[in-house]
Design a protein around this motif. Structure first.
Motif, PDB file in Angstrom:
ATOM      1  N   ASN A 102       0.855  -1.180   0.000  1.00 30.60           N
ATOM      2  CA  ASN A 102       0.000   0.000   0.000  1.00 30.60           C
ATOM      3  C   ASN A 102       0.897   1.238   0.000  1.00 30.60           C
ATOM      4  O   ASN A 102       1.620   1.488   0.956  1.00 30.60           O
ATOM      5  CB  ASN A 102      -0.880  -0.054   1.261  1.00 30.60           C
ATOM      6  N   PRO A 103       0.888   2.032  -1.076  1.00 30.64           N
ATOM      7  CA  PRO A 103       1.847   3.137  -1.176  1.00 30.64           C
ATOM      8  C   PRO A 103       1.658   4.192  -0.089  1.00 30.64           C
ATOM      9  O   PRO A 103       2.624   4.798   0.356  1.00 30.64           O
ATOM     10  CB  PRO A 103       1.577   3.732  -2.558  1.00 30.64           C
ATOM     11  N   TYR A 104       0.398   4.395   0.368  1.00 30.70           N
ATOM     12  CA  TYR A 104       0.164   5.425   1.381  1.00 30.70           C
ATOM     13  C   TYR A 104       0.763   5.021   2.720  1.00 30.70           C
ATOM     14  O   TYR A 104       1.350   5.827   3.427  1.00 30.70           O
ATOM     15  CB  TYR A 104      -1.341   5.695   1.522  1.00 30.70           C
ATOM     16  N   GLU A 105       0.578   3.728   3.047  1.00 32.90           N
ATOM     17  CA  GLU A 105       1.169   3.220   4.294  1.00 32.90           C
ATOM     18  C   GLU A 105       2.681   3.362   4.252  1.00 32.90           C
ATOM     19  O   GLU A 105       3.304   3.841   5.195  1.00 32.90           O
ATOM     20  CB  GLU A 105       0.810   1.740   4.489  1.00 32.90           C
ATOM     21  N   ALA A 106       3.257   2.926   3.153  1.00 36.61           N
ATOM     22  CA  ALA A 106       4.715   2.946   3.048  1.00 36.61           C
ATOM     23  C   ALA A 106       5.233   4.380   3.135  1.00 36.61           C
ATOM     24  O   ALA A 106       6.197   4.663   3.845  1.00 36.61           O
ATOM     25  CB  ALA A 106       5.147   2.309   1.727  1.00 36.61           C
ATOM     26  N   PHE A 107       4.540   5.295   2.476  1.00 37.42           N
ATOM     27  CA  PHE A 107       4.976   6.688   2.498  1.00 37.42           C
ATOM     28  C   PHE A 107       4.873   7.263   3.909  1.00 37.42           C
ATOM     29  O   PHE A 107       5.758   7.970   4.385  1.00 37.42           O
ATOM     30  CB  PHE A 107       4.140   7.537   1.534  1.00 37.42           C
ATOM     31  N   CYS A 108       3.786   6.911   4.587  1.00 34.11           N
ATOM     32  CA  CYS A 108       3.567   7.428   5.941  1.00 34.11           C
ATOM     33  C   CYS A 108       4.742   7.084   6.842  1.00 34.11           C
ATOM     34  O   CYS A 108       5.225   7.917   7.603  1.00 34.11           O
ATOM     35  CB  CYS A 108       2.274   6.846   6.493  1.00 34.11           C
ATOM     36  N   PHE A 109       5.229   5.840   6.721  1.00 33.86           N
ATOM     37  CA  PHE A 109       6.323   5.439   7.602  1.00 33.86           C
ATOM     38  C   PHE A 109       7.646   6.062   7.185  1.00 33.86           C
ATOM     39  O   PHE A 109       8.467   6.405   8.037  1.00 33.86           O
ATOM     40  CB  PHE A 109       6.385   3.916   7.701  1.00 33.86           C
ATOM     41  N   ASP A 110       7.845   6.225   5.891  1.00 31.36           N
ATOM     42  CA  ASP A 110       9.058   6.920   5.455  1.00 31.36           C
ATOM     43  C   ASP A 110       9.039   8.355   5.950  1.00 31.36           C
ATOM     44  O   ASP A 110      10.055   8.890   6.394  1.00 31.36           O
ATOM     45  CB  ASP A 110       9.154   6.896   3.929  1.00 31.36           C
ATOM     46  N   ASN A 111       7.856   8.937   5.884  1.00 29.57           N
ATOM     47  CA  ASN A 111       7.720  10.326   6.315  1.00 29.57           C
ATOM     48  C   ASN A 111       8.009  10.484   7.800  1.00 29.57           C
ATOM     49  O   ASN A 111       8.602  11.461   8.232  1.00 29.57           O
ATOM     50  CB  ASN A 111       6.304  10.809   5.984  1.00 29.57           C
ATOM     51  N   MET A 165      10.098   8.718   9.403  1.00 27.55           N
ATOM     52  CA  MET A 165      11.529   8.504   9.660  1.00 27.55           C
ATOM     53  C   MET A 165      12.384   9.662   9.179  1.00 27.55           C
ATOM     54  O   MET A 165      13.386   9.976   9.802  1.00 27.55           O
ATOM     55  CB  MET A 165      11.990   7.232   8.969  1.00 27.55           C
ATOM     56  N   VAL A 166      12.017  10.239   8.039  1.00 17.71           N
ATOM     57  CA  VAL A 166      12.894  11.267   7.482  1.00 17.71           C
ATOM     58  C   VAL A 166      12.165  12.590   7.240  1.00 17.71           C
ATOM     59  O   VAL A 166      12.794  13.558   6.841  1.00 17.71           O
ATOM     60  CB  VAL A 166      13.540  10.804   6.154  1.00 17.71           C
ATOM     61  N   GLY A 167      10.886  12.625   7.526  1.00 18.32           N
ATOM     62  CA  GLY A 167      10.133  13.840   7.192  1.00 18.32           C
ATOM     63  C   GLY A 167      10.120  14.857   8.320  1.00 18.32           C
ATOM     64  O   GLY A 167      11.029  14.929   9.148  1.00 18.32           O
ATOM     65  N   TRP A 168       9.059  15.622   8.342  1.00 17.09           N
ATOM     66  CA  TRP A 168       8.847  16.718   9.272  1.00 17.09           C
ATOM     67  C   TRP A 168       9.025  16.279  10.732  1.00 17.09           C
ATOM     68  O   TRP A 168       9.502  17.008  11.582  1.00 17.09           O
ATOM     69  CB  TRP A 168       7.428  17.229   9.016  1.00 17.09           C
ATOM     70  N   ALA A 195      10.726  13.623  11.933  1.00 14.22           N
ATOM     71  CA  ALA A 195      11.803  12.646  12.130  1.00 14.22           C
ATOM     72  C   ALA A 195      12.411  12.731  13.519  1.00 14.22           C
ATOM     73  O   ALA A 195      12.710  11.707  14.137  1.00 14.22           O
ATOM     74  CB  ALA A 195      12.882  12.840  11.065  1.00 14.22           C
ATOM     75  N   VAL A 196      12.564  13.938  14.044  1.00 10.10           N
ATOM     76  CA  VAL A 196      13.166  14.079  15.372  1.00 10.10           C
ATOM     77  C   VAL A 196      12.314  13.349  16.407  1.00 10.10           C
ATOM     78  O   VAL A 196      12.820  12.593  17.239  1.00 10.10           O
ATOM     79  CB  VAL A 196      13.308  15.570  15.745  1.00 10.10           C
ATOM     80  N   GLY A 197      11.006  13.539  16.316  1.00  8.76           N
ATOM     81  CA  GLY A 197      10.110  12.862  17.244  1.00  8.76           C
ATOM     82  C   GLY A 197      10.190  11.357  17.084  1.00  8.76           C
ATOM     83  O   GLY A 197      10.234  10.617  18.062  1.00  8.76           O
ATOM     84  N   TYR A 198      10.229  10.905  15.830  1.00 12.44           N
ATOM     85  CA  TYR A 198      10.261   9.458  15.586  1.00 12.44           C
ATOM     86  C   TYR A 198      11.511   8.836  16.192  1.00 12.44           C
ATOM     87  O   TYR A 198      11.435   7.820  16.884  1.00 12.44           O
ATOM     88  CB  TYR A 198      10.214   9.183  14.081  1.00 12.44           C
ATOM     89  N   TRP A 199      12.645   9.458  15.956  1.00 16.01           N
ATOM     90  CA  TRP A 199      13.883   8.852  16.467  1.00 16.01           C
ATOM     91  C   TRP A 199      14.010   9.029  17.967  1.00 16.01           C
ATOM     92  O   TRP A 199      14.609   8.180  18.637  1.00 16.01           O
ATOM     93  CB  TRP A 199      15.092   9.379  15.700  1.00 16.01           C
ATOM     94  N   THR A 200      13.411  10.082  18.521  1.00 13.30           N
ATOM     95  CA  THR A 200      13.355  10.191  19.983  1.00 13.30           C
ATOM     96  C   THR A 200      12.597   9.001  20.546  1.00 13.30           C
ATOM     97  O   THR A 200      13.012   8.366  21.516  1.00 13.30           O
ATOM     98  CB  THR A 200      12.614  11.488  20.389  1.00 13.30           C
ATOM     99  N   MET A 201      11.469   8.702  19.906  1.00  7.66           N
ATOM    100  CA  MET A 201      10.662   7.572  20.353  1.00  7.66           C
ATOM    101  C   MET A 201      11.447   6.261  20.281  1.00  7.66           C
ATOM    102  O   MET A 201      11.487   5.502  21.243  1.00  7.66           O
ATOM    103  CB  MET A 201       9.409   7.519  19.478  1.00  7.66           C
ATOM    104  N   ILE A 202      12.096   6.027  19.147  1.00  9.46           N
ATOM    105  CA  ILE A 202      12.825   4.764  18.992  1.00  9.46           C
ATOM    106  C   ILE A 202      13.961   4.669  20.016  1.00  9.46           C
ATOM    107  O   ILE A 202      14.158   3.635  20.660  1.00  9.46           O
ATOM    108  CB  ILE A 202      13.407   4.659  17.559  1.00  9.46           C
ATOM    109  N   ILE A 203      14.691   5.759  20.190  1.00  4.66           N
ATOM    110  CA  ILE A 203      15.845   5.694  21.088  1.00  4.66           C
ATOM    111  C   ILE A 203      15.402   5.571  22.537  1.00  4.66           C
ATOM    112  O   ILE A 203      15.909   4.731  23.284  1.00  4.66           O
ATOM    113  CB  ILE A 203      16.748   6.929  20.868  1.00  4.66           C
ATOM    114  N   CYS A 204      14.416   6.366  22.941  1.00  5.27           N
ATOM    115  CA  CYS A 204      14.004   6.334  24.348  1.00  5.27           C
ATOM    116  C   CYS A 204      13.273   5.042  24.712  1.00  5.27           C
ATOM    117  O   CYS A 204      13.401   4.540  25.820  1.00  5.27           O
ATOM    118  CB  CYS A 204      13.095   7.511  24.667  1.00  5.27           C
ATOM    119  N   ASN A 205      12.463   4.513  23.806  1.00  3.61           N
ATOM    120  CA  ASN A 205      11.644   3.348  24.154  1.00  3.61           C
ATOM    121  C   ASN A 205      12.281   2.036  23.740  1.00  3.61           C
ATOM    122  O   ASN A 205      12.027   1.007  24.349  1.00  3.61           O
ATOM    123  CB  ASN A 205      10.265   3.424  23.488  1.00  3.61           C
TER     124      ASN A 205
END
Lengths: 427, 180, 460
Positions: C330-339, C341-344, C346-356
Motif C-alpha cells: 500500500n503506497p500510502y502506508e509505506a509513504f507514511c512510515f518513510d515520512n 523517519m525522514v520527514g517533518w 523525524a526528530v520525534g520518531y527517532w526520539t521515540m525509537i531511542i528512548c523506548n
C-alpha cells in the motif's frame, strides 16, 4: 471432582524405557496415516493445505512448549516446576518439525501452496478459465507478486524458514540438556543449571517471539499473500499457549493415570494450568477480535478480502465455531474456581481446546486452496484425508514426546524450586 | 447505650500467627462454635481451623456482571431499533453486535465492580462504626502486630469463667471479658 | 551493607522481600509514620511548586473557553493534535498501577505488595488528568454532555457504532473501577491509621473511611475474595481501555493509524510507559520517604526487568508496523512510515525509537538495574519517549492522501500551558496522597513476610 492431595513420591518420577519402543510404533502409525492420506487424496493442493494445518499444529505445540518453559524459568516460577518436564518433552516437536519441513518444501515447489512462488498464482488464474476479468486478475496477482518479491521469494523464504527451525532446535536442545543435567547434579550443580536456563531464556523469548511471528507470516499469511495483518503473529502465539496448557493438563492426567508422577502435580497445579489455559484463551479472543473489528470497521477492500474468502461457500461455519467454541465455551466452562479445580472438567476442556486450535488453523489455511482463483476452495467440507494427515502429524508429535522422555525423570527432581512448588496453595 | 451492660464475649491476645492458629484449633476441638480471629493480615489456614465457610461474594459479582452485560446490549438495541443509524454500512441487529460489544464489555465490568464492592460491604456489615472490641485496651494493635481470639457469648458452650480459664490455659495473654 | 547494594539471587532460597530485619510493628511504623509526622519543608516546597504549576490549568481553560480552540495549534488535517496526545499519554501512565495490582496479583508475584499502592495512586490521578482533555477538546465545553448516552431534543441517541463513544464508556469505567479497587485495598490500612491516630479529628476521618474494619477472619476472607475479583476484572479492563482508545485511530482508514496490532500496541505501550513512570517516581520517593527496607533493590530490579521486557514488546510492534507497511504494497502506508523517519517529524520518531527501544536495553546490565540514578534517567526517558510515540502517531497523519492538505503542527503557548498544568495537577494530587495515606500496603507487605506463615510442624 477435586482429586485429593497426596505427597510426592520420587520413586514414581521415572518414565519406563518401554516408551522408546512405543514411540517407534507410534511414529510408524503417524507416518502411515499421513502417507495414507497422500494416496487417497486425489487433490494434491488439498493435501498440501491439510499437511500445512498439521505442520503448523506441530510448530505451535513445539514453540508453545518452548515459550512456556522459558517464561517459567525466566520468572523463576515455583508452581510450574513439577509439571515443567512434561512441557520440555513437548519441545521435542521442534526437532520433528525439521523433518516435517522437507515435504512442505516439496509440496510448495510443486505449486500446491503459495501463489507468489514462481508466479503460480497468475498461472492458476489463467488456467482456471470461466472467471470474470481473468486477465485483469492475473495481472493484479502478477503485479502483487512482483511488488512483494523482496520478501516473498523462494530463496529468502527457504533461508528464513531454515533460520527459524535452527533457532528453535538450538534453544530446545540447550534447555533439554541442562534440564536433564539437574536430575543427576548435586545441589550446587542443579542451581547452576537452573540459573543458566533462566539466563538463556532472557534473549530466547524475544528471539522466539520474532521467529514465531515471521514463521506465521511466511507459512500461513503468505498463502493469501496480498493480504496483511500486523497482529497475525500474536494470534498464533496465543494459540500456541492454549495448546501447550491443554497438552500439559491432558499429559499429566494420562501419566498420573499410569501411576507415575504420584503427587507431583496436585489440584493446585492443575488449577494453575487451567488458569493459564483460561487466560491465553481469552487473550486469543482479544487479539482475534482486534484483527476482526479493525478490518470489519474500516471496510478497506484490500483487507476485507481475507474475511470474504474465509466466509464464502460455507467456510464461515469454522469462523463461528472459532468464536463460540474457542472463546465462549472455554471461557464460561473455566470461569469458576470449582471448574478449574475439577479434574474431569479440565481434561475435557483441554481436549476441546486442542480441537478448537485445529479448527482455527484449518479455517485459516484450507479456504486459501486454489488462491487467488475465486471460490477455488469449493464448498466447505472436511475430507477423511484431511483428518488423516492432521492426525498423523499429531501422532508423530506424540511419538517425539515419548521418545524424548523415555527412561527419564518426568519431574525435575533436582530443581531447586521443586519443594516450594509442591507446597503452595491457591487462595 | 443501655444501662445494664451484658457480656459480649471473651478475648485473648496472641503475639504470632503460629500461636493463634494453634489456639484456634484447640478452641474448635474443645467444641466452641462462635469463634473469631482478628489479625493485621489474613492468616491462611485459620478459616479451616475455625470452620468459616467460603464467601458467596463471587456469586454477587457474577450477578452484577450478568446484569451489566444484558442491560448494555439491550440498551444499545433499544436506542437504535426505532431509528436505525446506518453508519458505515452496519445496520441491523446482528450486524451491529460486534460494534456494540465494547460497551457491553465495559458495562459488564462496571456493574461487576459495583456489585463486588457492594457485596463486600453487605457481607461485612459495613459501614459499622461501633464494635465492643474497641473497648479493650490494646486492641488497636490488631491492625498492627497482635492477634486476637474472640469467643462470642452467643456460643452455646460459653461460660464466662470457664471460657476465660480455657483461653488462658491455651496460651492467651491479657484474657478479657468484653461487655456490650 | 548499603541499602542500595545488589541483592543476589540464589535458586535454592527465596530472598526476603523485607530487608533490614523489620518485624510487623516496624513495618507499620515505617509506612504509617510518613503520613503522621509533621509537614516537612521538602514536602511543602514540592507541594507549592506542583500546585503553582497546576494553577495553569484554570488559566488555560479560561483562555480556551473564552476564545475557542483557535488558541491551540490544531489545524486540518491535525484536528485532534496536542490534547489527544496528552489524553493518550495520561491514560498510559495509569496502566502500570492496574497492571501491578491485577496481573501481578493473579500471577502471585509477592513483590508487588510494596509497589502496588503507589502505582495505583498514580493510576487514579493520571486518569483524572486524562479525563480533562477530551472534555475540553470538544470546543464547546458546555456541550460536553453530548459525549454521554443521553438523547437530544429530537430523541436521537449517540452513535453506538463509534469508537469515540466506546472511549467514553471505557475511560469512565476504567476511572471508576480504578478508584474502587484502590479504595478496597486501602480499607485495612485506613483502619491501621485510625487505630494509631493520636488526635480525634484524624481518628474520625480515618475511621469513617475504614468503615469499621477490625481485621476479623470473615472480613479478611471477603476482602481477599473481593481483591481477587477486582484483579480478575481489571485485567481485561486494562487491555480494553487502551485497546478502545486505539480504536479511535485504528477504526479509521488513515495510513499509519489503521493497523490490526493497534489495540495490543496501545496496551503494551501504556504499560511500558506506566512502568517507566513507576521506576522514575519510586526511585526518587523510596529514598526521600525512607522506604529502602520495603522497596528493596530487588523490587526495583524486578521493575527494571519488566520494563526491559515491555520495551522489547513495543519495539517488536514498531517493527511490525513498519514491516507490514512495507509488505502491504500500500503506497500510502509505506509513504507514511518513510515520512515519520525522514520527514517533518523525524526528530520525534527517532526520539521515540531511542528512548523506548534502545535506551531501556541498558537494563540488560545488572549494574544499571541496581543504580538509582540510572533508573531515574531511563525511567524519565521512557515516559518522555512514550509521549513522543503518541505525538508521532497523532501528528504524522499530516501527510495523508492529498498533498494539498499537508500541513505541519506547532503547539502554541496555551497548548503547552494546559499540558504543564496537567503535570502540576498530577504531582499535587500525588503529594496530597503521600501526606495523608499509607504509600505502601501495610497489611499486604506483612502477609508476604516469612513470619506471617504459621509454622505447621509445631502442633500437628
Amino acid at each position: 471432582m477435586e482429586s485429593p492431595k497426596i505427597p510426592f513420591d520420587p520413586a514414581t518420577a521415572k518414565a519406563p524405557t518401554s516408551w522408546k519402543g512405543l514411540s517407534v510404533l507410534l511414529a510408524l502409525v503417524g507416518a502411515g496415516l499421513a502417507a495414507g492420506a497422500w494416496f487417497i487424496q486425489k487433490d494434491h493442493s488439498r493435501f498440501a493445505h491439510a499437511y500445512l494445518v498439521g505442520f503448523m499444529l506441530v510448530a505451535l505445540i513445539g514453540t508453545g512448549a518452548l515459550m512456556f518453559v522459558m517464561l517459567q524459568q525466566l520468572s523463576r516460577a515455583g508452581w510450574s516446576v513439577s509439571s515443567r518436564r512434561i512441557a520440555e518433552g513437548w519441545m521435542s516437536s521442534l526437532f520433528l518439525l525439521v523433518l516435517l519441513f522437507i515435504p512442505l518444501v516439496l509440496l510448495a515447489k510443486q505449486g500446491h501452496l503459495y501463489a507468489w512462488l514462481t508466479d503460480f498464482g497468475a498461472a492458476a488464474v489463467k488456467n482456471a478459465g470461466n472467471i470474470p476479468d481473468a486477465d485483469r486478475l492475473a495481472a493484479h496477482v502478477h503485479h502483487m507478486s512482483e511488488k512483494k518479491a523482496f520478501w516473498l521469494n523462494e530463496s529468502s523464504w527457504l533461508a528464513r524458514s531454515a533460520f527459524y527451525l535452527v533457532a528453535w532446535v538450538i534453544l530446545a536442545a540447550l534447555i533439554l540438556r541442562r534440564s536433564f543435567a539437574t536430575d543427576v547434579a548435586d545441589k550446587e550443580g542443579a542451581a547452576a543449571n537452573t540459573t543458566f536456563i533462566g539466563k538463556l531464556s532472557a534473549p530466547g523469548i524475544p528471539l522466539l517471539g520474532l521467529t514465531l511471528t515471521f514463521a506465521s507470516f511466511d507459512w500461513v499469511m503468505s498463502l493469501q499473500f496480498d493480504w496483511y495483518s500486523t497482529i497475525f503473529g500474536v494470534i498464533h502465539f496465543a494459540d500456541s499457549m492454549v495448546l501447550i496448557a491443554s497438552l500439559l493438563i491432558i499429559s499429566v492426567a494420562c501419566i498420573q493415570g499410569k501411576g507415575l508422577m504420584k503427587g507431583a502435580v496436585n489440584v493446585e497445579h492443575k488449577h494453575d494450568l487451567a488458569k493459564w489455559l483460561f487466560a491465553f484463551n481469552t487473550f486469543f479472543a482479544f487479539v482475534s477480535y482486534a484483527q476482526f473489528i479493525i478490518i470489519w470497521f474500516a471496510d478497506i477492500p484490500e483487507e476485507t478480502v481475507w474475511y470474504h474468502r474465509h466466509a464464502a461457500d460455507g467456510w464461515s461455519l469454522l469462523g463461528w465455531i472459532s468464536l463460540f467454541g474457542h472463546f465462549f465455551v472455554i471461557f464460561f466452562l473455566l470461569m469458576s474456581r470449582h471448574m478449574k479445580r475439577n479434574h474431569f472438567v479440565t481434561v475435557l476442556v483441554s481436549i476441546w481446546a486442542i480441537l478448537m486450535a485445529i479448527v482455527h488453523l484449518y479455517w485459516e489455511i484450507m479456504p486459501t486452496m486454489g488462491y487467488p482463483v475465486p471460490h477455488a476452495a469449493g464448498p466447505f467440507g472436511v475430507q477423511l484425508a484431511d483428518i488423516l494427515v492432521i492426525a498423523g502429524l499429531l501422532t508423530l508429535s506424540f511419538a517425539a514426546f515419548l521418545f524424548t522422555l523415555s527412561g527419564r525423570n518426568l519431574v525435575a527432581v533436582g530443581d531447586p524450586r521443586l519443594q516450594e512448588g509442591l507446597k503452595f496453595e491457591n487462595y | 447505650m443501655s444501662t445494664t451492660e451484658k457480656v459480649w464475649g471473651v478475648v485473648s491476645r496472641f503475639d504470632n500467627p503460629t500461636d493463634i492458629l494453634a489456639a484456634a484449633e484447640k478452641a474448635r476441638a474443645q467444641g466452641y462454635k462462635k469463634i473469631d480471629v482478628h489479625s493485621p493480615f489474613p492468616i491462611h489456614g485459620i478459616e479451616k481451623a475455625i470452620g468459616v465457610k467460603a464467601t458467596p461474594l463471587p456469586w454477587i459479582s457474577l450477578l452484577g456482571g450478568t446484569i451489566g452485560c444484558l442491560v448494555a446490549w439491550y440498551f444499545q438495541y433499544w436506542t437504535t431499533k426505532d431509528y436505525p443509524m446506518i453508519i458505515s454500512g452496519k445496520p441491523g441487529l446482528l450486524d451491529s453486535t460486534p460494534a456494540w460489544f465494547v460497551i457491553v464489555f465495559c458495562f459488564t465490568i462496571l456493574l461487576c465492580a459495583f456489585a463486588t464492592l457492594g457485596g463486600f460491604m453487605v457481607l461485612n456489615d459495613f459501614p459499622k462504626f461501633y464494635s465492643p472490641l474497641h473497648k479493650i485496651k490494646g486492641f488497636e494493635r490488631a491492625t498492627d502486630d497482635q492477634f486476637f481470639l474472640v469467643v462470642s457469648a452467643a456460643d452455646p458452650q460459653f461460660d464466662q469463667r470457664k471460657t476465660r480459664d480455657f483461653l488462658a490455659q491455651i496460651g492467651g495473654q491479657d484474657v478479657t471479658v468484653v461487655t456490650d | 551493607m548499603s541499602q542500595n547494594a545488589y541483592i543476589p539471587d540464589n535458586p535454592n532460597e527465596r530472598v526476603s522481600l523485607v530487608q533490614g530485619g523489620l518485624n510487623f510493628s516496624q513495618v507499620t511504623e515505617t509506612v504509617a509514620s510518613i503520613a503522621e509526622r509533621p509537614t516537612s519543608k521538602i514536602w511543602l516546597f514540592a507541594f507549592l511548586h506542583a500546585a503553582g504549576l497546576a494553577g495553569l490549568v484554570p488559566l488555560a481553560l479560561v483562555v480556551l473557553l473564552w476564545n475557542g480552540t483557535g488558541v491551540w495549534g490544531l489545524n486540518n488535517p491535525q484536528a485532534w493534535a496536542w490534547d489527544i496526545v496528552n489524553f493518550v499519554f495520561w491514560v498510559g501512565i495509569a496502566h502500570a498501577g492496574t497492571f501491578i495490582s491485577s496481573i501481578l496479583t493473579l500471577t502471585r508475584q509477592p513483590w508487588r505488595t510494596s509497589i502496588g499502592r503507589f502505582a495505583e495512586a498514580m493510576t487514579v490521578f493520571s486518569v483524572a488528568c486524562a479525563g480533562m482533555f477530551p472534555a475540553v477538546h470538544v470546543g464547546r465545553a458546555w456541550c460536553a454532555h453530548w459525549l454521554f448516552p443521553v438523547p437530544n431534543q429530537m430523541d436521537l441517541w449517540p452513535n453506538f457504532h463509534s469508537p469515540l463513544l466506546w472511549d467514553v464508556f471505557a475511560v469512565n469505567t476504567y476511572a471508576t473501577v480504578s478508584v474502587l479497587f484502590w479504595y478496597l485495598g486501602l480499607i485495612p490500612d485506613l483502619a491501621t491509621m485510625r487505630d494509631r491516630a493520636k488526635n480525634s479529628v484524624a481518628k474520625i476521618a480515618y475511621g469513617v473511611f475504614a468503615l469499621g474494619w477490625t481485621g476479623s477472619i470473615r472480613q479478611w476472607m471477603n476482602f481477599e475474595k473481593a481483591y481477587q475479583i477486582f484483579a480478575a476484572i481489571a485485567t481485561p479492563l486494562i487491555c480494553a481501555v487502551s485497546a478502545v482508545v486505539s480504536c479511535d485511530f485504528a477504526g479509521s482508514q488513515i495510513p499509519g493509524w489503521h493497523a490490526t496490532i493497534f489495540p495490543l500496541y496501545f496496551v503494551c505501550g501504556a504499560v511500558f510507559q506506566g512502568f517507566c513512570a513507576t521506576i522514575f517516581l519510586m526511585a526518587i520517593f523510596r529514598t526521600t520517604l525512607g522506604l529502602e527496607n520495603l522497596v528493596t533493590m530487588r523490587h526495583l530490579e524486578n521493575l527494571c526487568k519488566i520494563t526491559l521486557a515491555l520495551s522489547f514488546i513495543v519495539t517488536y510492534i514498531y517493527f511490525m508496523e513498519y514491516f507490514i507497511a512495507k509488505f502491504s504494497g500500500n503506497p500510502y502506508e509505506a509513504f507514511c512510515f518513510d515520512n515519520r523517519m525522514v520527514g517533518w517529524y523525524a526528530v520525534g520518531y527517532w526520539t521515540m525509537i531511542i528512548c523506548n527501544g534502545v535506551i531501556p536495553q541498558l537494563f540488560w546490565f545488572r549494574a544499571v538495574r541496581n543504580s538509582i540514578p540510572a533508573m531515574i534517567v531511563i525511567g524519565f526517558l521512557g515516559v518522555f519517549g512514550m509521549w513522543f510515540e503518541r505525538y508521532i502517531i497523532i501528528m504524522a497523519i499530516s501527510h495523508d492522501f492529498l498533498p494539498s492538505s499537508w500541513e505541519g503542527f506547532m503547539p502554541t503557548f496555551w497548548d503547552c500551558a494546559l499540558f504543564l498544568g496537567s503535570i502540576g495537577t498530577f504531582f499535587t494530587l500525588l503529594l496530597i496522597f503521600i501526606r495523608f495515606v499509607p504509600v505502601i500496603s501495610i497489611a499486604e507487605v506483612k502477609m508476604v513476610m516469612p513470619e506471617a506463615k504459621p509454622q505447621h510442624g509445631d502442633h500437628h
